[in-house]
Design a protein around this motif. Structure first.
Motif, PDB file in Angstrom:
ATOM      1  N   ASP A 240     141.026  53.626  52.868  1.00  0.00           N
ATOM      2  CA  ASP A 240     140.085  53.789  51.756  1.00  0.00           C
ATOM      3  C   ASP A 240     140.960  54.053  50.279  1.00  0.00           C
ATOM      4  OD1 ASP A 240     137.275  55.254  53.285  1.00  0.00           O
ATOM      5  OD2 ASP A 240     138.120  53.278  53.200  1.00  0.00           O
ATOM      6  N   ALA A 241     142.147  54.707  50.291  1.00  0.00           N
ATOM      7  CA  ALA A 241     142.865  54.813  49.132  1.00  0.00           C
ATOM      8  C   ALA A 241     144.351  55.085  49.475  1.00  0.00           C
ATOM      9  CB  ALA A 241     142.331  56.236  48.530  1.00  0.00           C
ATOM     10  N   VAL A 242     145.193  54.483  48.633  1.00  0.00           N
ATOM     11  CA  VAL A 242     146.612  54.451  48.803  1.00  0.00           C
ATOM     12  C   VAL A 242     146.911  55.183  47.419  1.00  0.00           C
ATOM     13  CG1 VAL A 242     148.724  53.427  48.856  1.00  0.00           C
ATOM     14  CG2 VAL A 242     146.784  52.749  50.458  1.00  0.00           C
ATOM     15  N   ILE A 243     147.600  56.244  47.485  1.00  0.00           N
ATOM     16  CA  ILE A 243     148.242  56.922  46.263  1.00  0.00           C
ATOM     17  C   ILE A 243     149.707  57.010  46.528  1.00  0.00           C
ATOM     18  CG2 ILE A 243     148.330  58.910  44.763  1.00  0.00           C
ATOM     19  CD1 ILE A 243     145.365  59.507  45.827  1.00  0.00           C
ATOM     20  N   ARG A 244     150.436  56.289  45.779  1.00  0.00           N
ATOM     21  CA  ARG A 244     151.879  56.163  46.057  1.00  0.00           C
ATOM     22  C   ARG A 244     152.655  55.912  44.709  1.00  0.00           C
ATOM     23  NH1 ARG A 244     153.762  50.551  45.827  1.00  0.00           N
ATOM     24  NH2 ARG A 244     151.973  48.918  45.852  1.00  0.00           N
ATOM     25  N   ASN A 245     153.881  56.313  44.751  1.00  0.00           N
ATOM     26  CA  ASN A 245     154.981  56.301  43.601  1.00  0.00           C
ATOM     27  C   ASN A 245     154.543  56.529  42.282  1.00  0.00           C
ATOM     28  OD1 ASN A 245     156.367  54.930  45.841  1.00  0.00           O
ATOM     29  ND2 ASN A 245     156.069  53.042  45.236  1.00  0.00           N
ATOM     30  N   ASN A 246     153.674  57.809  42.292  1.00  0.00           N
ATOM     31  CA  ASN A 246     153.280  58.334  41.003  1.00  0.00           C
ATOM     32  C   ASN A 246     154.092  59.478  41.062  1.00  0.00           C
ATOM     33  OD1 ASN A 246     150.810  56.766  40.510  1.00  0.00           O
ATOM     34  ND2 ASN A 246     150.438  57.432  42.626  1.00  0.00           N
TER      35      ASN A 246
ATOM     36  N   ILE B  56     147.819  66.221  43.588  1.00  0.00           N
ATOM     37  CA  ILE B  56     147.021  65.252  44.457  1.00  0.00           C
ATOM     38  C   ILE B  56     145.992  65.787  45.197  1.00  0.00           C
ATOM     39  CG2 ILE B  56     147.116  63.111  45.743  1.00  0.00           C
ATOM     40  CD1 ILE B  56     149.700  62.458  44.575  1.00  0.00           C
ATOM     41  N   LEU B  57     144.929  65.351  45.151  1.00  0.00           N
ATOM     42  CA  LEU B  57     143.516  65.985  45.934  1.00  0.00           C
ATOM     43  C   LEU B  57     142.654  65.020  46.812  1.00  0.00           C
ATOM     44  CD1 LEU B  57     141.923  68.387  47.050  1.00  0.00           C
ATOM     45  CD2 LEU B  57     140.670  67.995  44.600  1.00  0.00           C
ATOM     46  N   ALA B  58     142.537  65.059  47.846  1.00  0.00           N
ATOM     47  CA  ALA B  58     141.665  64.335  48.595  1.00  0.00           C
ATOM     48  C   ALA B  58     140.675  65.208  49.200  1.00  0.00           C
ATOM     49  CB  ALA B  58     142.258  63.405  49.608  1.00  0.00           C
TER      50      ALA B  58
ATOM     51  N   VAL C 157     142.829  58.518  53.311  1.00  0.00           N
ATOM     52  CA  VAL C 157     143.762  58.509  52.254  1.00  0.00           C
ATOM     53  C   VAL C 157     145.035  58.509  52.799  1.00  0.00           C
ATOM     54  CG1 VAL C 157     144.231  59.565  50.198  1.00  0.00           C
ATOM     55  CG2 VAL C 157     141.968  59.438  50.782  1.00  0.00           C
TER      56      VAL C 157
ATOM     57  N   LEU D  17     140.882  51.902  47.143  1.00  0.00           N
ATOM     58  CA  LEU D  17     141.529  52.150  45.998  1.00  0.00           C
ATOM     59  C   LEU D  17     143.076  52.288  46.053  1.00  0.00           C
ATOM     60  CD1 LEU D  17     141.366  54.029  43.213  1.00  0.00           C
ATOM     61  CD2 LEU D  17     141.263  55.954  44.694  1.00  0.00           C
TER      62      LEU D  17
ATOM     63  N   VAL E 115     146.278  53.375  43.790  1.00  0.00           N
ATOM     64  CA  VAL E 115     146.810  54.355  42.557  1.00  0.00           C
ATOM     65  C   VAL E 115     148.355  54.366  42.729  1.00  0.00           C
ATOM     66  CG1 VAL E 115     146.921  56.312  41.278  1.00  0.00           C
ATOM     67  CG2 VAL E 115     144.941  55.430  42.573  1.00  0.00           C
TER      68      VAL E 115
ATOM     69  N   MET F 189     145.506  63.867  40.377  1.00  0.00           N
ATOM     70  CA  MET F 189     144.715  62.776  40.930  1.00  0.00           C
ATOM     71  C   MET F 189     143.687  63.240  42.167  1.00  0.00           C
ATOM     72  SD  MET F 189     148.152  60.280  40.968  1.00  0.00           S
ATOM     73  CE  MET F 189     148.893  59.612  39.611  1.00  0.00           C
TER      74      MET F 189
ATOM     75  N   THR G 222     140.689  62.238  44.735  1.00  0.00           N
ATOM     76  CA  THR G 222     139.583  60.985  45.374  1.00  0.00           C
ATOM     77  C   THR G 222     138.783  61.786  46.376  1.00  0.00           C
ATOM     78  OG1 THR G 222     139.376  59.233  46.743  1.00  0.00           O
ATOM     79  CG2 THR G 222     141.577  60.555  47.325  1.00  0.00           C
TER      80      THR G 222
END
Lengths: 153, 594
Positions: A7-13, A31-33, A39, B575, B577, B590, B592
């Motif tokens: 549902d979500a990819v949070i990468r390379n931030n 970063i919070l899920a 995720v 999503l 990011v 960040m 979600t």
């Protein structure tokens, strides 16, 4: 066949200095899920936020079976927690999972996992949230988290 | 006859406990003075031996028991085996003395295997066959709980004279030794001490009142602490009695230089200096004060923002510099600016020159050596590259939208468009001259720079190369650019909006910088200093990339556990990011959520 997608990819931030004002419990994370399935968090540099990378397991009345923290896959991030960020309740900076649903399967049965992350840690004894407590890196690894991770003090 | 109870005989008894003890002593002796374990896991040296009673009067037909204990170098009692000797009469291994000859003798208790000892004096008197009464002194007596008092007894004979006698002591509410030394227990109340003659025919009883220890002092800990502005310290206030014992007692806290909670959690204010926290007893007028020193944390880093800026020739960019302390806190810092490719004022306003290229702005610490550098890309005027309907600053964007079909490109000129709220048509493209060059300024009036209006909603809208700032939306957390309505984002949303190279800053209550819809892309944007969140919203296929997201909720308008910080996306699918720089948001960087 239905394949479940992430549902979500949070990468390379690069995530730094967030949450340092008025933080408590898991709130204050870089970063919070929260109650969110599938995720994936990887390749991020998360530095000295009030919390590192956190998953929150809470029960959502609207659709508790769907909106749930599961398959939270956190890997190959660099997380620095050398700052002091202890909230009024005494909870220190940390990375991991917290829950208020009275459900320990967030830790044991929902495929939530931390793998091969690198941590830079300060002088506190524990920096990891797991099984309703603050854990040392040794305890964290004993729970099967970041067994191949690195911990630099 | 003098009798000494030797170690050799004790071992010969074969008592398991004694044998184990002796083995420990012997082992310890090989390394010097024996030690004893304490509850803390450390070891203490034996410093002294105390025996009791220190003095006593007994009769020739009477026995009394002595006891002994060791005192460690830390002042604690410690179990110690005592070797008893007496200069007269006889004394058993357990410290029971009997003497058949009148006179004065001494009893010596020596720590087994040590050279530490203590001595008592015993007066041996004859029985008094004409004893008519016993007089105990003091009568009555008052003793504080946990403390001691000494009693003495004398005999009155039938001829009215007084004579020393030996008695047997007993007591309630505490303990009393063979010398009349009473140790009160920890329960206040009315008790008694009784002295009985050796033939149990005559006695005297005196009342003893054991009183509660009085609160003598409030102790506040820690006594001193040094904090950085905004730092916290948990203080603890407790009581100390007249007997030196610590007790829990209710206190109230007050403080200067910061705030302190009812539970004693002190939060330092922003002013440096020396202050105090006071714990005051709520039941007495006692108090204690701790010193609090608030001093700035060491500056560890200078941060110049934006870190990356793109501006058209002749355009302006407002830079700001922050200090970050070793504690991770950020604060506005003083710096001197220098720049290439343009000019920069002392307040950080950069004006691009006429040459396109990549340049830099440098902020240097005043009075220090720290500095930070931002990259500035100056682009050639975009007007020539934007082919469409030109709209000069001040003209109505909505009017142009209304007069043109769907899918029109609007070229927004240099300057400020004041309090304009635009509802695009599907496929419209809005192209400014650059962030800080083309500015839609809400001037803190209610409105949204771009929003979806009423159904059917405009899809596939592109907004790029401009600044939106100072829009207020008091009706809910819409964005200054809203690709959906916060009132019902699951049904009132657009698809396919692209927001590229947009600065979204300083939204007012209770607006976000940008609210996404379905399939919204936000890239290359600088989203900072917004009311609640930099971004938020619901939708599938949202892409967030290459943005700088900073200092949102900077006025602490919302609790981070609600929604505050860099972004919070709820119930998204797919999503993504990536490659963003999120920093110094007052809330989650960040987020979600389900």
């Amino acid at each position: 066949m239905h394949e479940i997608s992430l549902d979500a990819v949070i990468r390379n931030n690069i995530v730094t200095g967030n949450g340092l004002v008025d933080f408590h419990w898991g709130y204050g994370a870089g970063i919070l899920a929260a109650s969110s399935p599938n995720v994936e968090v990887y390749g991020n540099t998360v530095t000295n936020n009030a919390r590192g990378i956190v998953g929150i397991g809470s029960t959502r009345a609207e659709d508790p079976a769907l909106f749930i923290l599961k398959n939270f896959y956190v890997h190959d991030n660099t997380v620095t927690m050398t700052n002091v960020a202890t909230d009024a309740g005494g909870t220190p900076n940390g990375t991991g999972i917290v829950q208020d649903a009275g459900d320990l399967t967030y830790f044991t049965g929902k495929n939530n996992r931390f793998v091969h992350n690198a941590y830079h840690l300060g002088s506190a004894s524990g920096y990891f949230f797991w099984m309703n407590g603050v854990r040392t890196e040794q305890q964290w690894a004993a729970y099967g988290q970041d067994v191949t991770g690195t911990f630099i003090r | 006859m003098t009798f000494t109870y030797k170690l050799s005989r004790r071992l010969a008894l074969g008592h398991l406990g004694l044998t184990a003890f002796a083995a420990g002593v012997i082992a310890a002796c090989s390394g010097g003075e024996p030690t004893a374990p304490t509850t803390s896991g450390t070891t203490d040296l034996l410093a002294a031996v105390k025996i009791a009673p220190k003095k006593a009067t007994i009769e020739t037909n009477q026995t009394i028991r002595f006891s002994g204990t060791g005192i460690s170098t830390a002042g604690d009692s410690m179990a110690t085996s005592i070797e008893w000797t007496a200069t007269g009469g006889s004394i058993t291994a357990d410290g029971v003395l009997s003497a058949h000859a009148t006179g004065t003798l001494r009893v010596i208790g020596k720590a087994l295997g040590h050279n530490k000892s203590d001595t008592s004096t015993v007066v041996v008197v004859p029985p008094q066959p004409t004893l008519t009464s016993i007089v105990v002194s003091p009568d009555p007596a008052t003793v504080t709980e946990g403390k001691t008092a000494s009693f003495s007894a004398s005999g009155k004979l039938s001829d009215g004279s007084t004579a020393p006698i030996g008695v047997v002591w007993s007591a309630t509410g505490g303990t009393i030794d063979a010398g009349g030394n009473y140790s009160a227990g920890m329960t206040p109340g009315a008790f008694r001490v009784v002295a009985t003659n050796t033939s149990s025919t005559v006695a005297d009883t005196v009342p003893v009142t054991v009183t509660a220890a009085q609160l003598a002092q409030i102790v506040l800990a820690p006594a001193t602490v040094t904090l950085v502005p905004g730092g916290t310290q948990q203080f603890i206030g407790y009581g100390r009695t007249s007997t030196g014992d610590s007790i829990s007692t209710p206190v109230s806290f007050t403080a200067t230089g910061g705030t302190v909670s009812a539970g004693g959690l002190y939060t330092a204010g922003q002013t440096t200096g020396t202050f105090r926290v006071i714990a005051t007893s709520t039941t007495t007028n006692l108090a204690d004060t701790s010193a609090v020193t608030i001093q700035p944390a060491a500056l560890a880093q200078l941060i110049l923002l934006p870190a990356l800026a793109t501006v058209a020739t002749g355009g302006t960019v407002q830079f700001q510099v922050y200090g970050r302390t070793t504690a991770g806190d950020s604060f506005a810092a003083q710096a001197t600016y220098s720049a290439t490719g343009g000019t920069i004022g002392s307040a950080g306003l950069y004006t691009a020159g006429s040459t396109a290229g990549t340049f830099r702005v440098i902020a240097a610490q005043v009075g220090g050596t720290l500095a930070d550098t931002s990259a500035v890309t100056i682009t050639a005027p975009l007007a020539g590259s934007c082919t469409g309907v030109n709209i000069a600053a001040g003209a109505s964007i909505q009017g142009a939208v209304n007069n043109n079909p769907t899918g029109t490109t609007f070229c927004l000129g240099t300057g400020t468009f004041v309090q304009q709220s635009v509802v695009p048509k599907s496929g419209d493209v809005f192209v400014g001259q650059g962030m800080g060059v083309t500015i839609l300024d809400g001037q803190n009036a209610a409105g949204r720079a771009f929003s979806i209006g009423v159904a059917p909603y405009a899809n596939n809208v592109t907004i790029k190369n401009l600044t939106v700032t100072r829009y207020v939306w008091p009706y809910g957390p819409d964005g200054m650019i809203s690709a959906a309505n916060s009132a019902d984002p699951l049904t009132q949303y657009s698809t396919g909006w692209v927001i590229d190279s947009v600065e979204a800053s300083y939204s007012g209550a209770s607006a976000l910088g940008i609210r996404v819809g379905y399939g919204t892309t936000v890239r290359n944007c600088h989203i900072h200093h917004n009311w609640l969140l930099g971004m938020g919203g619901t939708g599938d296929g949202v892409l967030i990339e290459n943005n700088e997201i900073a200092f949102n909720n900077y006025q602490n308008n919302s609790d981070p556990s609600d929604e505050a910080g860099g972004f919070k996306f709820v119930r998204t699918n797919n999503l993504v990011v990536r490659n963003n720089y999120s920093h110094d948001n007052h809330g989650i960087g960040m987020w979600t959520d389900g």
